[in-house]
Scaffold this motif. Structure first.
Motif, PDB file in Angstrom:
ATOM      1  N   THR A   1       0.822  -1.211   0.000  1.00 49.27           N
ATOM      2  CA  THR A   1       0.000   0.000   0.000  1.00 49.27           C
ATOM      3  C   THR A   1       0.857   1.263   0.000  1.00 49.27           C
ATOM      4  N   VAL A   2       1.984   1.219   0.692  1.00 44.01           N
ATOM      5  CA  VAL A   2       2.890   2.366   0.690  1.00 44.01           C
ATOM      6  C   VAL A   2       3.451   2.586  -0.704  1.00 44.01           C
ATOM      7  N   ALA A   3       3.873   1.509  -1.346  1.00 42.39           N
ATOM      8  CA  ALA A   3       4.422   1.624  -2.702  1.00 42.39           C
ATOM      9  C   ALA A   3       3.371   2.133  -3.682  1.00 42.39           C
ATOM     10  N   ASP A   4       2.108   1.834  -3.412  1.00 37.92           N
ATOM     11  CA  ASP A   4       1.019   2.290  -4.273  1.00 37.92           C
ATOM     12  C   ASP A   4       0.498   3.656  -3.819  1.00 37.92           C
ATOM     13  N   SER A   5       1.419   4.507  -3.387  1.00 44.82           N
ATOM     14  CA  SER A   5       1.089   5.888  -3.003  1.00 44.82           C
ATOM     15  C   SER A   5      -0.038   5.959  -1.984  1.00 44.82           C
ATOM     16  N   GLY A   6      -0.001   5.019  -1.029  1.00 42.17           N
ATOM     17  CA  GLY A   6      -1.013   5.026   0.021  1.00 42.17           C
ATOM     18  C   GLY A   6      -2.409   4.717  -0.470  1.00 42.17           C
ATOM     19  N   LEU A   7      -2.504   4.116  -1.662  1.00 41.15           N
ATOM     20  CA  LEU A   7      -3.790   3.792  -2.297  1.00 41.15           C
ATOM     21  C   LEU A   7      -4.587   5.043  -2.654  1.00 41.15           C
ATOM     22  N   HIS A   8      -3.911   6.186  -2.668  1.00 41.36           N
ATOM     23  CA  HIS A   8      -4.589   7.457  -2.920  1.00 41.36           C
ATOM     24  C   HIS A   8      -5.050   7.583  -4.365  1.00 41.36           C
ATOM     25  N   GLY A   9      -6.321   7.942  -4.535  1.00 38.06           N
ATOM     26  CA  GLY A   9      -6.860   8.227  -5.853  1.00 38.06           C
ATOM     27  C   GLY A   9      -7.099   9.715  -6.024  1.00 38.06           C
ATOM     28  N   THR A  10      -8.010  10.238  -5.217  1.00 41.34           N
ATOM     29  CA  THR A  10      -8.267  11.678  -5.223  1.00 41.34           C
ATOM     30  C   THR A  10      -8.864  12.070  -3.887  1.00 41.34           C
ATOM     31  N   LEU A  11      -8.765  13.348  -3.552  1.00 43.52           N
ATOM     32  CA  LEU A  11      -9.353  13.877  -2.335  1.00 43.52           C
ATOM     33  C   LEU A  11     -10.310  14.997  -2.692  1.00 43.52           C
ATOM     34  N   LEU A  12     -11.546  14.866  -2.237  1.00 41.45           N
ATOM     35  CA  LEU A  12     -12.570  15.883  -2.437  1.00 41.45           C
ATOM     36  C   LEU A  12     -12.759  16.611  -1.112  1.00 41.45           C
ATOM     37  N   VAL A  13     -12.516  17.908  -1.102  1.00 46.01           N
ATOM     38  CA  VAL A  13     -12.553  18.687   0.130  1.00 46.01           C
ATOM     39  C   VAL A  13     -13.681  19.699   0.055  1.00 46.01           C
ATOM     40  N   GLY A  14     -14.540  19.680   1.066  1.00 47.52           N
ATOM     41  CA  GLY A  14     -15.656  20.612   1.124  1.00 47.52           C
ATOM     42  C   GLY A  14     -15.256  21.953   1.699  1.00 47.52           C
ATOM     43  N   PRO A  15     -16.238  22.800   1.994  1.00 48.46           N
ATOM     44  CA  PRO A  15     -15.954  24.168   2.457  1.00 48.46           C
ATOM     45  C   PRO A  15     -15.137  24.178   3.751  1.00 48.46           C
ATOM     46  N   PRO A  16     -13.992  24.846   3.758  1.00 45.87           N
ATOM     47  CA  PRO A  16     -13.185  24.932   4.985  1.00 45.87           C
ATOM     48  C   PRO A  16     -13.855  25.818   6.024  1.00 45.87           C
ATOM     49  N   GLN A  17     -13.724  25.416   7.274  1.00 42.44           N
ATOM     50  CA  GLN A  17     -14.316  26.157   8.384  1.00 42.44           C
ATOM     51  C   GLN A  17     -13.210  26.619   9.334  1.00 42.44           C
ATOM     52  N   PRO A  18     -13.343  27.817   9.901  1.00 44.89           N
ATOM     53  CA  PRO A  18     -12.320  28.278  10.846  1.00 44.89           C
ATOM     54  C   PRO A  18     -12.276  27.384  12.075  1.00 44.89           C
ATOM     55  N   LEU A  19     -11.094  27.284  12.648  1.00 44.82           N
ATOM     56  CA  LEU A  19     -10.911  26.420  13.808  1.00 44.82           C
ATOM     57  C   LEU A  19     -11.822  26.821  14.964  1.00 44.82           C
TER      58      LEU A  19
END
Length: 270
Positions: free
Chosen positions: A154-172
């Protein structure tokens, strides 16, 4: 002796052509995590040479409930790139699945950093370095048939990463007076086409999503070829629920309770 460059070329070719290969660990008895991270680093250098820009890190297998299923014993990490990231101020996103192999969907908590972090940082240190928090869906995939592999694969396969979809960021500040406790105790409901699939707690992510970042810092400390976490990076902390297989035509939704984050919906197409 392992030919790590040849393995990196084989893995990258599989990633670029959306095909699968036999796990390295079934072919090479001495292929371990150290070798796997070097393979991943060689692929990373090729991505940089091609023009990809790293924007942060993904942490995988932070939910111990998945370890026995996939034969891993600890979290892993990989880079996020501008070519694998979709950010939106909208809460309804779309994603095409045709370029992924055996894709699965994972609802995650994503942090944006305003300050660099160094090994040894505690949860409060991590919290103080965060600029924003957002809901996310990571699409993971396996370039090994049937999702059968060991941790080094899994590490060699880039952590199995395909894509990341990120929604609206919110302040801490939206996390309230006790953000550490809130990140541990919140619940998340994952649904597909209106049907609830699973409800899980933030504590599934190594006890707290902040702990996942602290763990990443300790791993990076042992890998001098990789820079520590820097201001401006984002970190996606791993799935709150079990990873679920996803197909074109489905619509998935995550609803967070006890944490001031918007619901996130993703419609998947071929």
């Amino acid at each position: 002796m392992l030919d790590l460059r040849a393995l990196a070329l084989e893995m990258k070719a599989a990633q670029d052509s959306a095909r699968q290969v036999e796990p390295f660990t079934t072919r090479l008895a001495d292929f371990d995590l150290s070798a796997a991270y070097e393979v991943a680093n060689l692929i990373h250098r090729e991505r940089l040479a091609e023009g990809s820009r790293p924007l942060g890190r993904k942490i995988g297998f932070t939910n111990p409930a998945m370890w026995s299923t996939f034969g891993v014993r600890e979290p892993i990490w990989a880079y996020l790139y501008d070519t694998t990231l979709i950010r939106s101020i909208d809460t309804h996103l779309t994603c095409r699945l045709g370029r992924f192999v055996e894709p699965k969907v994972e609802p995650e908590i994503v942090f944006g950093l305003r300050a660099a972090l160094r090994p040894g940082a505690g949860l409060v240190d991590v919290l103080n370095a965060i600029d924003w928090v957002a809901p996310g869906f990571e699409i993971v995939q396996s370039h090994f048939p049937g999702w059968r592999f060991r941790a080094p694969d899994t590490v060699a396969d880039s952590g199995l990463h395909g894509t990341l979809l990120v929604g609206p960021p919110q302040p801490l500040t939206r996390l309230g007076a006790d953000p550490v406790g809130t990140l541990e105790s919140f619940t998340l409901t994952l649904s597909c086409d209106g049907r609830v699939i699973e409800t899980a707690k933030g504590s599934n992510v190594l006890g707290n999503p902040l702990s996942a970042v602290a763990h990443l810092l300790s791993v990076l400390a042992k890998q001098p070829d990789h820079a520590p976490l820097q201001a401006g990076e984002m970190v996606t902390t791993g799935t709150v629920t079990i990873a679920q297989s996803v197909r074109a035509g489905e619509t998935w939704r995550s609803d967070v309770h006890g944490l001031a984050l918007p619901s996130l919906t993703v419609a998947f197409s071929a």
